[in-house]
Design an enzyme around this catalytic site. Structure first.
Site, PDB file in Angstrom:
ATOM      1  N   CYS A  29      77.798  32.009 -44.271  1.00 16.64           N
ATOM      2  CA  CYS A  29      78.799  31.577 -44.385  1.00 16.64           C
ATOM      3  C   CYS A  29      79.427  32.301 -45.121  1.00 16.64           C
ATOM      4  CB  CYS A  29      78.732  30.148 -43.414  1.00 16.64           C
ATOM      5  SG  CYS A  29      77.360  30.069 -42.532  1.00 16.64           S
TER       6      CYS A  29
HETATM    7  C1  BEZ Z   1      73.658  31.185 -43.705  1.00 14.44           C
HETATM    8  O1  BEZ Z   1      74.705  31.149 -43.320  1.00 14.44           O
HETATM    9  O2  BEZ Z   1      73.128  31.411 -44.634  1.00 14.44           O
HETATM   10  C2  BEZ Z   1      72.681  30.782 -42.386  1.00 14.44           C
HETATM   11  C3  BEZ Z   1      73.429  29.583 -42.097  1.00 14.44           C
HETATM   12  C4  BEZ Z   1      71.990  29.080 -41.301  1.00 14.44           C
HETATM   13  C5  BEZ Z   1      71.201  29.820 -41.097  1.00 14.44           C
HETATM   14  C6  BEZ Z   1      70.207  30.692 -41.681  1.00 14.44           C
HETATM   15  C7  BEZ Z   1      71.691  31.056 -42.590  1.00 14.44           C
END
Ligand code: BEZ
Length: 266
Positions: free
Chosen positions: A72
């Site tokens: 994210c």
């Molecule tokens: C991420 O943004 O890295 C992420 C968020 C939730 C689950 C897996 C990855």
């Protein structure tokens, strides 16, 4: 081999389909052509009233699972690099996750730092801790949970037209970061087809290069042969075994609008 599991009644006429796919969804499933749900929320740029904020523009609403997560963080950073390009085209951008506003604000410092302090995040991040917006838009991934066991949002992209109707949606799981070049590409394609009587081929604008027609676009199937000659004098029709003349390509620079030739097939 048929699976034999599809027992739903299939509508037979256009009126029945119109009832099934109204402008406003009556079953809480957001589909292309529906007016997107309105909402009010807090954002990193102040309170937002969604429909009012769209204000006759194109708008992108994209969700991500959670603040302070690696994928994210890169997505907000990469979208920030595309923001000015989109804004120059009159396209508004907003992101959303189920975190509180205070968390969004603290996390943005990390986002900027991870981009070596070379970006500013010029679009609002919507706080949706109650998940009201996420549920209304069908963004929830039931398999993805926060520390309290509550479901989180997947990586959705909703592109909304000036009429507040959904024009395009994408859903990615949390494990796959989105390609911001693709989001910009589909925005360009949507804006082009909204203005001109053309559709974009697979991989546009990287299409038909081997035939010397790189980036050319198709005339809509609804453009008649007479209008094709009149409005698209440079168009070329590809020959195919069926003998049907539906693969009509024109340079994007000379794409025209044909009155009455909407994108809907007749
Ligand atoms: C991420 O943004 O890295 C992420 C968020 C939730 C689950 C897996 C990855």
């Amino acid at each position: 081999m048929a699976c034999g599991g599809c027992a739903a009644a299939v509508p037979s006429g256009t009126e029945e389909y119109a009832k099934l796919y109204p402008e406003k969804s009556s079953d809480n499933v957001l589909r292309l052509g529906n007016v997107v749900p309105d909402f009010t929320a807090d954002t990193t740029m102040g309170p937002i009233k969604w429909h009012e904020w769209i204000d006759g523009c194109w708008a992108i609403l994209f969700s991500h699972p959670a603040d302070f997560t690696p994928v994210c963080t890169t997505e907000i950073g990469r979208m920030s690099l595309k923001y000015q390009y989109l804004a120059d085209k009159g396209v508004k951008v907003a992101a959303l996750s189920c975190n509180e506003l205070g968390e969004h604000q603290a996390w943005l410092d990390d986002v900027v730092a991870h981009c070596e302090n070379k970006i500013t995040v010029d679009f609002p991040i919507i706080a949706d801790p109650t998940r009201e917006i996420a549920v209304a838009y069908g963004m929830i991934d039931p398999e993805l949970k926060d520390a309290e066991g509550l479901p989180l949002t997947c990586r959705s992209v909703f592109i909304v037209g000036p009429d507040k109707k959904l024009k395009l949606s994408l859903n990615y799981p949390a494990s796959v970061g989105r390609n911001m070049d693709e989001i910009v590409r589909v925005v360009d394609a949507l804006l082009l087809s909204a203005e001109k009587s053309v559709a974009t081929p697979a991989n546009w604008p990287n299409n038909h290069a081997d035939q010397g027609m790189k980036g050319w676009v198709f005339l809509l199937p609804t453009v008649t042969k007479e209008d094709a000659t009149a409005y698209f004098p440079e168009h070329k029709t590809c020959q195919v075994p069926s003998g049907k003349e539906y693969l009509r390509l024109t340079p994007v620079e000379s794409a025209a609008v044909v009155p009455e030739a909407s994108a809907a097939a007749e």
